[in-house]
Design a protein around this motif. Structure first.
Motif: not given
Length: 117
Positions: A24-29, A44-48
């Motif tokens: 699952v890609p990590v969302p960029p800050p 996406p919520v699951p990634a967060l």
């Protein structure tokens, strides 16, 4: 973008057998105007949630797990990592909880001293 983290497929909702690990890609800050680190809103919520879960696991199983403390402020429920060497920190913040607790403790000690006389 950073390397993907691995999470259980049950968390991501992606197809696959239970227990299968999928990236699952990590969302960029993204930095906001206040300078605080914010998560990308379009992620996406699951990634967060996977990032939050992984960081929580890293914290409670890492080298500072024995330093996790609950704030002793009367109305505060914040947990913090007590990083100074002595390990005697009592409040999440001196400006908030510490500043209100110190005068209250001072008044309590002086009331008890006055009663003892």
């Amino acid at each position: 973008m950073s390397a993907p983290r691995w999470v259980n497929s049950a968390v991501t909702g992606r197809p696959g057998s239970s227990g299968e690990r999928v990236p699952v890609p990590v969302p960029p800050p993204v930095l906001g105007s206040s300078g605080r680190e914010l998560a990308e809103v379009r992620a996406p919520v699951p990634a967060l949630l996977s990032v939050i879960a992984r960081d929580a696991i890293d914290l409670v199983t890492g080298p500072y797990s024995h330093r996790i403390r609950a704030c002793q402020g009367p109305v505060c429920s914040v947990l913090f990592v007590d990083q100074p060497r002595p390990g005697t920190r009592r409040w999440c913040s001196m400006r908030g909880c510490g500043d209100s607790a110190n005068p209250a403790e001072y008044r309590r000690r002086h009331r008890e001293a006055a009663k003892a006389r």
